[in-house]
Every structure is written in structure tokens, then in C-alpha cells.
Design an enzyme around this catalytic site. Structure first.
Site, short mmCIF file in Angstrom:
data_model
loop_
_atom_site.label_atom_id
_atom_site.label_comp_id
_atom_site.label_asym_id
_atom_site.label_seq_id
_atom_site.Cartn_x
_atom_site.Cartn_y
_atom_site.Cartn_z
N SER A 8 -12.29 -7.48 -11.58
CA SER A 8 -13.11 -6.88 -10.52
C SER A 8 -14.36 -6.23 -11.11
O SER A 8 -14.41 -5.86 -12.29
CB SER A 8 -12.31 -5.84 -9.74
OG SER A 8 -12.13 -4.66 -10.51
N LYS A 76 -4.35 5.86 -12.44
CA LYS A 76 -3.53 6.02 -11.24
C LYS A 76 -2.71 4.77 -10.93
O LYS A 76 -1.76 4.83 -10.14
CB LYS A 76 -4.40 6.41 -10.04
CG LYS A 76 -5.34 5.34 -9.53
CD LYS A 76 -6.10 5.82 -8.30
CE LYS A 76 -7.02 4.74 -7.76
NZ LYS A 76 -7.74 5.19 -6.55
N ASP A 77 -3.07 3.61 -11.55
CA ASP A 77 -2.30 2.37 -11.33
C ASP A 77 -1.09 2.25 -12.25
O ASP A 77 -0.25 1.38 -12.05
CB ASP A 77 -3.20 1.15 -11.56
CG ASP A 77 -4.31 1.03 -10.53
OD1 ASP A 77 -4.15 1.56 -9.41
OD2 ASP A 77 -5.35 0.40 -10.84
N THR A 120 -8.58 2.72 4.93
CA THR A 120 -8.10 3.05 3.58
C THR A 120 -6.85 2.23 3.30
O THR A 120 -6.08 1.94 4.22
CB THR A 120 -7.79 4.55 3.42
OG1 THR A 120 -7.16 4.75 2.14
CG2 THR A 120 -6.84 5.05 4.49
N ARG A 124 -1.34 7.89 1.01
CA ARG A 124 -1.68 9.27 0.65
C ARG A 124 -2.92 9.76 1.43
O ARG A 124 -2.94 10.86 1.98
CB ARG A 124 -1.96 9.35 -0.86
CG ARG A 124 -2.63 10.65 -1.31
CD ARG A 124 -3.09 10.56 -2.76
NE ARG A 124 -4.10 9.53 -2.97
CZ ARG A 124 -5.39 9.70 -2.72
NH1 ARG A 124 -5.84 10.83 -2.24
NH2 ARG A 124 -6.25 8.71 -2.94
N ARG A 125 -3.95 8.92 1.45
CA ARG A 125 -5.17 9.30 2.18
C ARG A 125 -4.89 9.37 3.67
O ARG A 125 -5.35 10.30 4.35
CB ARG A 125 -6.28 8.29 1.89
CG ARG A 125 -6.84 8.38 0.47
CD ARG A 125 -7.85 7.28 0.20
NE ARG A 125 -8.42 7.41 -1.15
CZ ARG A 125 -8.77 6.38 -1.92
NH1 ARG A 125 -8.57 5.14 -1.49
NH2 ARG A 125 -9.29 6.58 -3.11
N ARG A 146 -7.56 -3.75 2.54
CA ARG A 146 -7.52 -4.15 1.14
C ARG A 146 -8.92 -4.64 0.77
O ARG A 146 -9.78 -4.80 1.60
CB ARG A 146 -6.52 -5.30 0.92
CG ARG A 146 -5.07 -4.90 0.88
CD ARG A 146 -4.63 -4.13 -0.34
NE ARG A 146 -5.09 -4.67 -1.60
CZ ARG A 146 -4.46 -5.59 -2.32
NH1 ARG A 146 -3.34 -6.13 -1.87
NH2 ARG A 146 -4.92 -6.00 -3.49
N GLY A 147 -9.10 -4.94 -0.51
CA GLY A 147 -10.36 -5.54 -0.93
C GLY A 147 -11.12 -4.67 -1.92
O GLY A 147 -10.80 -3.51 -2.13
N THR A 151 -16.19 -5.31 -0.17
CA THR A 151 -15.46 -5.67 1.05
C THR A 151 -15.24 -4.44 1.92
O THR A 151 -15.46 -4.48 3.14
CB THR A 151 -14.11 -6.30 0.69
OG1 THR A 151 -14.33 -7.48 -0.09
CG2 THR A 151 -13.32 -6.67 1.94
N ARG A 152 -14.83 -3.34 1.31
CA ARG A 152 -14.49 -2.15 2.08
C ARG A 152 -15.73 -1.53 2.73
O ARG A 152 -15.70 -1.17 3.91
CB ARG A 152 -13.77 -1.14 1.17
CG ARG A 152 -12.41 -1.66 0.71
CD ARG A 152 -11.67 -0.67 -0.17
NE ARG A 152 -10.46 -1.28 -0.71
CZ ARG A 152 -9.31 -0.65 -0.86
NH1 ARG A 152 -9.19 0.62 -0.54
NH2 ARG A 152 -8.26 -1.27 -1.36
N CYS A 239 3.07 4.68 -7.10
CA CYS A 239 1.67 4.98 -6.82
C CYS A 239 1.25 4.57 -5.42
O CYS A 239 0.12 4.83 -5.01
CB CYS A 239 0.76 4.35 -7.87
SG CYS A 239 0.80 2.55 -7.90
#
Length: 314
Positions: A8, A76-77, A120, A124-125, A146-147, A151-152, A239
Site C-alpha cells: 500500500s 497496531k497490526d 470507519t 473501536r472508533r 474498507r480500503g 478509497t476512504r 486488534c
């Protein structure tokens, strides 16, 4: 040296920054090796495909096969359990850990009209945004998306959504922070454990490489994310669970005296939140940082946190 990275734009940007830093401390050239992970190819919601490890497994397998010398992950992943044959050699200085809003017409979150659709991919968010909306008499709809970043943000540009929530660190690393319409206070939305930090990983038996990469390690960042991830592990959550955590350093003038760890768990509709914090001396060892997380997790579980984490069964 070969650095394994996801393909990415964001992963390539942050891996490129690490490659430059590694070249500076080692004097050796670094080549980026692009690796596709299951999380990159699947279009399913992260919570449905398991969340934990979906962006990490292919990179780790390439490391263990010797196809790359080290790998860069968004911390975080990473699953909270560290494999014995891999070393978390460095956690560099953390980027901004906050979440941000990218909304139409330059709107802030509090300024969104009733009925606004907020995208989102994070339970969590969703939990914290919906809780904030409930407590302030707002009516919003959180939409699972997703994306990649393009994209988002495109969902907002095309009018499909009124706003999306992203990580500040990612937009900063790809030079798109000018598209942020609001930096969300951590008092409103606590970030994911480890958000904004990178993890540099290599084979545990490559002692010279572990030592060289260790030059990039920031002890304060490592202590903070260790406490956050200890909280996540003690809650037995992955996660993709609706867990937020942030450890920050409290300074007395120029001297850092204490670390404050905050944690939140909530139902995705925002109807129930358990949010607590604890403050203690800055951890001087890995075990002290782990203990800070475990202590806060125990308090949160005593307040009913376990009943709010349905996602962990997926």
C-alpha cells in the site's frame, strides 16, 4: 539489505522512511521488497476475517524463509504475542497517535448535522464516536468501510459519506494532513493500542542485525506501546476488538516523571463504555510496562469490560 513491506501507498511511505534511517545507521543500502498480505487482498470487514495478524503473517513468513532481512509493520497490526524466533528490534519515535476526521465542507465532528453517515473500519472508533454522539444529543450513523486512504476519502468526495475517520499518523506519513478537518481529541476517541508507532522486526538469531536496528529504538515510545499492548492482551482482545488505549508521559517542566495509561472498551453502538486510567512511574523495564497494562485491564474487567467485547469471538 532487504526490507519487507506491504504494497500500500502508506506502507511503502513508512517503510521508505525506515529504510533511509537504517541506511544512515548501518551505512548499507536498503531495498524494499513488496509483499501482499491477506488483509490487503480480502475485501471483508477486518473484524470478520479475524483482524489480528492479517497484515502481518505474510511478512513474518518471508522473514522466516530468509526472503527479507527485516520487516516494517504498523505496530497496531501486530498480535500481542511475540514469536520466539522473531525479534521486535526497534520501535522508533511515535507519530501523532490521534484519530482524525475528514468531513465534507470542512465540518468538525460536533458540527455534523443529524443523520450524518460516518465511515470507519474500526469497532473501536464506532463505539467511541457513537458514545460521544449519544452524550451530546447527536444522531449519526457509523458505516463499516474498507480500503486504502484514497478509497476512504473518496467516499466523502463522492458524497457517499459525510465523513470518515482515519489515523493522523497515516495521513502525515503520506503528506495528506491538509485534508484533515479535525484532529479528534483523545478525550473523545482513544486510539488503538500502538497507533502511530512502527515495529521493525527481524529474525531473533541475527544478533548483529538486532543490534543495528536497535539504534532506531525510542525507549519512551516502546514503554508506552508495551503498556498499551499489555492492556489489550490482558483483556484477551485482538486488534479488531473495540478497545482503545493510550499511554502518555507526564512531564514536570523538562523532566518526565510519570506515565498515564488510559483504556476504553465499548459496544459498537456506544450504549456502554468502560473507560479508566492509571498513572505510575515511567516504566524502566519491559516487565514494569507490562504490569501497568495488566493492572488497568484488571480494573476494567472488574467494571464489566469483558461483556462489551463481542468481536473477540470472531
Amino acid at each position: 539489505m532487504r526490507l519487507g513491506t506491504r504494497r500500500s501507498k502508506l506502507a511503502m511511505a513508512q517503510s521508505g522512511q525506515v529504510a533511509e534511517a537504517v541506511s544512515r545507521v548501518t551505512g548499507r543500502a536498503v531495498e524494499l521488497v513488496e509483499i501482499t498480505t491477506y488483509g490487503d487482498t480480502s475485501r471483508e470487514n477486518l473484524a470478520q476475517i479475524g483482524g489480528t495478524g492479517v497484515f502481518v503473517t505474510a511478512l513474518r513468513e518471508a522473514l522466516l524463509r530468509g526472503e527479507v532481512d527485516f520487516a516494517v509493520h504498523s505496530l497496531k497490526d501486530l498480535p500481542t504475542a511475540q514469536p520466539d524466533d522473531l525479534a521486535l528490534a526497534a520501535v522508533p519515535v511515535r507519530e501523532d497517535p490521534r484519530d482524525v476526521l475528514v468531513a465534507r465542507d470542512g465540518l468538525t465532528f460536533a458540527g455534523l448535522p443529524d443523520g450524518s453517515r460516518v465511515g470507519t473500519g474500526s469497532p473501536r472508533r464506532m463505539a467511541q464516536l457513537n458514545a460521544y454522539a449519544r452524550s451530546h444529543g447527536m444522531s449519526i450513523e457509523t458505516v463499516a468501510i474498507r480500503g486504502n486512504v484514497d478509497t476512504r476519502i473518496g467516499f466523502v468526495r463522492d458524497g457517499e459519506l459525510d465523513a470518515v475517520v482515519l489515523a493522523a499518523a497515516g495521513l502525515n506519513r503520506i503528506g495528506r494532513s491538509d485534508e484533515v478537518t479535525e484532529y479528534l481529541s483523545v478525550d473523545t476517541v482513544l486510539p488503538a493500542p500502538g497507533q502511530g508507532a512502527l515495529a521493525i522486526e527481524c529474525a531473533a538469531d541475527h544478533a548483529d542485525l538486532v543490534a543495528a536496528l536497535g539504534e532506531l529504538d525510542d525507549p519512551f515510545t516502546r514503554a508506552a506501546v508495551t503498556a498499551e499492548r499489555s492492556l489489550l492482551a490482558a483483556l484477551e482482545a485482538g486488534c479488531s476488538a473495540p478497545v482503545g488505549a493510550l499511554a502518555d508521559l507526564l512531564a514536570d517542566g523538562q523532566t518526565v516523571k510519570e506515565m498515564r495509561l488510559r483504556g476504553v472498551v465499548g459496544t459498537t453502538d456506544g450504549s456502554s463504555l468502560v473507560q479508566l486510567s492509571t498513572t505510575g512511574p515511567v516504566p524502566g523495564t519491559y516487565e514494569q510496562a507490562m504490569e501497568l497494562g495488566r493492572e488497568l485491564a484488571a480494573e476494567m474487567l472488574a467494571k464489566g469490560a469483558a461483556g462489551l467485547m463481542g468481536e473477540r469471538a470472531l
